[in-house]
Design a protein around this motif. Structure first.
Motif, PDB file in Angstrom:
ATOM      1  N   VAL A  95     -18.333 -22.903  -0.209  1.00 46.32           N
ATOM      2  CA  VAL A  95     -17.429 -23.057   0.927  1.00 46.32           C
ATOM      3  C   VAL A  95     -16.064 -22.565   0.471  1.00 46.32           C
ATOM      4  CG1 VAL A  95     -16.361 -24.661   2.567  1.00 46.32           C
ATOM      5  CG2 VAL A  95     -18.696 -25.088   1.740  1.00 46.32           C
ATOM      6  N   VAL A 143     -19.266 -13.972   3.224  1.00 47.20           N
ATOM      7  CA  VAL A 143     -20.224 -14.665   4.091  1.00 47.20           C
ATOM      8  C   VAL A 143     -21.584 -13.979   4.082  1.00 47.20           C
ATOM      9  CG1 VAL A 143     -20.678 -15.488   6.428  1.00 47.20           C
ATOM     10  CG2 VAL A 143     -18.339 -15.478   5.561  1.00 47.20           C
ATOM     11  N   VAL A 201     -19.508 -20.185   3.211  1.00 45.73           N
ATOM     12  CA  VAL A 201     -18.949 -20.565   4.512  1.00 45.73           C
ATOM     13  C   VAL A 201     -17.424 -20.471   4.403  1.00 45.73           C
ATOM     14  CG1 VAL A 201     -18.685 -22.399   6.221  1.00 45.73           C
ATOM     15  CG2 VAL A 201     -20.864 -22.105   5.015  1.00 45.73           C
ATOM     16  N   ALA A 221     -18.589 -28.866   5.991  1.00 43.76           N
ATOM     17  CA  ALA A 221     -19.477 -27.761   5.614  1.00 43.76           C
ATOM     18  C   ALA A 221     -20.135 -28.037   4.266  1.00 43.76           C
ATOM     19  CB  ALA A 221     -18.685 -26.453   5.559  1.00 43.76           C
ATOM     20  N   ARG A 223     -24.185 -28.392   3.662  1.00 43.63           N
ATOM     21  CA  ARG A 223     -24.874 -27.606   2.641  1.00 43.63           C
ATOM     22  C   ARG A 223     -25.638 -28.518   1.680  1.00 43.63           C
ATOM     23  NH1 ARG A 223     -22.899 -21.635   1.859  1.00 43.63           N
ATOM     24  NH2 ARG A 223     -25.095 -21.542   2.398  1.00 43.63           N
ATOM     25  N   ALA A 247     -25.101 -19.446   5.359  1.00 42.01           N
ATOM     26  CA  ALA A 247     -23.724 -19.690   5.800  1.00 42.01           C
ATOM     27  C   ALA A 247     -23.591 -19.636   7.313  1.00 42.01           C
ATOM     28  CB  ALA A 247     -22.780 -18.676   5.141  1.00 42.01           C
ATOM     29  N   TYR A 248     -24.216 -18.661   7.950  1.00 42.32           N
ATOM     30  CA  TYR A 248     -24.126 -18.544   9.408  1.00 42.32           C
ATOM     31  C   TYR A 248     -24.774 -19.743  10.098  1.00 42.32           C
ATOM     32  CZ  TYR A 248     -22.597 -13.707   8.737  1.00 42.32           C
ATOM     33  OH  TYR A 248     -21.893 -12.585   8.366  1.00 42.32           O
ATOM     34  N   MET A 256     -22.439 -22.717   9.885  1.00 43.29           N
ATOM     35  CA  MET A 256     -21.376 -22.570  10.878  1.00 43.29           C
ATOM     36  C   MET A 256     -21.888 -22.918  12.272  1.00 43.29           C
ATOM     37  SD  MET A 256     -19.854 -18.987   9.374  1.00 43.29           S
ATOM     38  CE  MET A 256     -18.811 -18.649  10.777  1.00 43.29           C
TER      39      MET A 256
END
Length: 505
Positions: A244, A274, A280, A388, A392, A400-401, A404
């Motif tokens: 992150v 990313v 993230v 975040a 994780r 990562a997407y 989000m």
């Protein structure tokens, strides 16, 4: 229970001269991409052009010029001798204590990567982070773009330590304040400072600066840090293994032209972090300042912003965080824009005292010679960065997407089209929901589709009289038959009596 007077007093206890109203002040725009740069003219540069990976900078780990200290580093004000012990309102609003209980009951930790057994690494690209005793793990000094040869563990301005504290402070039980992910580990990269300034004759032209937005110290002032070094810092954080990345510094500019070369470098660096390195990226949405180029986006057409803020502009790859205040509404200093992703508390902040040698907390700062509360989108962003890290830790298979998306999907959506607006994005984060909700896309389920319902009354339910008519008709026929039958029987009997009657003589 503490009295109201005691609570009020404690809120004014720890005083640190920090870099300030923290927030964001950078440049460019949101998420739904255009085919080419020329098309931006039709939307007021609301959307940046596609990423050019070739613009990603090579990280040399060095400042762009020679800087020297112009203002003394933050120091603890010894007039305040008591410790802050109450939890800030934002921590209670987000139910962080309950979230920690949930994480411990389900995973046994609050910020450990189950795949490696090591802490989730959160990079803080800011003014540096010092080794405060309330960090559970050693702060990793990974770079310094302000002082050549530095490692990022000096926080002369005080801003970065406070940001990092919201993410990962691990305080004793008698203290109410605690970080969102206290088991996570902070990686510090110092990229900007308003206490440093370019040394005379150090060379280098004028480039867009970066810094935490505030009233008297902004990226427009003569300090250390540029968009170019910010891009290098993002690449460094990604290459060092950050899972992150929190960026509570940024740059504002008028939305009167296409993307600049420095912005292209930052866009490419974030895309690399990313898409390639699976980090993230979280950024503060920015603070309004009439004294600088951070003018509020309050124009009639929301899709045509007058001010562009980076990194939030690159919202395809960035979680851009607006600030709310104690009322639950958007804070008056929070920048609006089509790139805003979510919102989090950004006022009444309590965090770690950044003064060197202090083992206490801070809830006030000195700016322009006056004390004021710590506030800004700078401090809303680390709430999201901490969340975040928890996502994780609980869902290690998400990229990562997907992390989000989970944070945006589970936010408290505003009553607006598609569940988002330009003030709080998809809404205030809901950590408990982010860690427990079922997200359709993760389960291979189709997402819910909007269905238009009629606004008028449903059609009248008119009664079908056919069965009644048939029944009555049948009953009427039977009655008629009965009457006829009775008449015939009566007639026959009468005739029989007449024939049987004897005749008279």
């Amino acid at each position: 229970m503490r009295s109201a007077r005691t609570m009020k007093r404690r809120r004014a206890l720890a005083l640190a001269a920090t870099i300030g109203i923290g927030g964001a002040v950078l440049a460019p725009t949101p998420a739904w991409a255009q085919d080419d740069a020329a098309s931006q003219e039709t939307v007021g540069y609301a959307t940046p052009p596609p990423v050019d990976p070739g613009q990603r900078p090579n990280d040399d780990g060095q400042p762009d010029k020679t800087y020297e200290k112009k203002v003394e580093c933050v120091q603890r004000n010894l007039e305040y001798s008591e410790d802050l012990q109450n939890a800030p309102w934002g921590q209670q609003y987000l139910r962080i204590d309950e979230v920690h209980a949930l994480m411990r009951s389900t995973t046994g930790h609050v910020g450990i990567d189950p795949k490696t057994g090591k802490p989730i690494k959160v990079a803080v690209i800011d003014t540096g982070v010092r080794q405060h005793p309330y960090f559970k793990h050693e702060v990793l000094g990974e770079g310094d773009y302000v002082r050549k040869g530095g490692n990022g563990l000096e926080d002369c301005d005080g801003h970065g330590t406070e940001v990092a504290g919201i993410i990962a402070a691990d305080t004793p039980d008698h203290i109410g304040f605690i970080g969102v992910a206290p088991d996570a580990q902070i990686m510090s990269i110092r990229q900007s400072s308003q206490n440093y300034a370019p040394k005379q004759n150090s060379g280098g032209g004028s480039t867009p600066g970066t810094g935490p937005s505030q009233d008297s110290r902004t990226q427009d002032s003569e300090g250390a840090g540029t968009l170019s070094t910010l891009a290098k810092a993002v690449v460094r954080a990604a290459d060092k293994g950050a899972q992150v990345i929190n960026i509570s510094i940024n740059n504002c500019r008028p939305a009167n032209g296409p993307i600049t070369p420095d912005e292209q470098q930052l866009q490419a660096a974030i895309d690399y972090a990313v898409r390639v390195k699976d980090a993230v990226v979280v950024s503060a949405a920015g603070n309004v300042s009439d004294a600088t180029s951070c003018k509020q986006n309050d124009q009639a057409l929301a899709e045509k912003p007058t001010t562009i803020v980076t990194p939030p502009w690159f919202s395809d790859n960035v979680l851009s965080v607006a600030a709310i205040d104690e009322t639950g509404g958007v804070a008056d200093f929070s920048m609006n824009g089509p790139w805003v992703s979510v919102a989090a508390p950004g006022t009444g902040i309590i965090s770690l005292d950044p003064a060197e040698g202090s083992d206490r907390l801070a809830n006030l700062m000195v700016d322009g010679g006056e004390t004021q509360e710590i506030r800004g989108t700078s401090f809303a962003a680390p709430y999201v960065a901490g969340l975040a890290a928890l996502v994780r830790a609980k869902y290690p298979d998400l990229n990562a997407y997907e992390v989000m998306h989970r944070i945006k999907f589970t936010a408290q959506h505003p009553a607006a089209s598609n569940g988002r607006d330009n003030f709080v994005g998809y809404g205030v984060i809901d950590p408990m929901a982010a860690l427990t909700a079922t997200v359709p896309s993760e389960e291979g389920m189709p997402s819910a589709q909007a269905e238009e319902l009629p606004s008028d009354m449903p059609p009248a339910s008119n009664r079908d009289w056919t069965p009644t008519i048939v029944a009555l008709t049948g009953a009427g026929g039977a009655l008629a038959a009965l009457v006829i039958t009775l008449f015939v029987v009566h007639t026959i009997r009468r005739n029989q009596k007449d024939t049987e009657k004897p005749a008279r003589a």
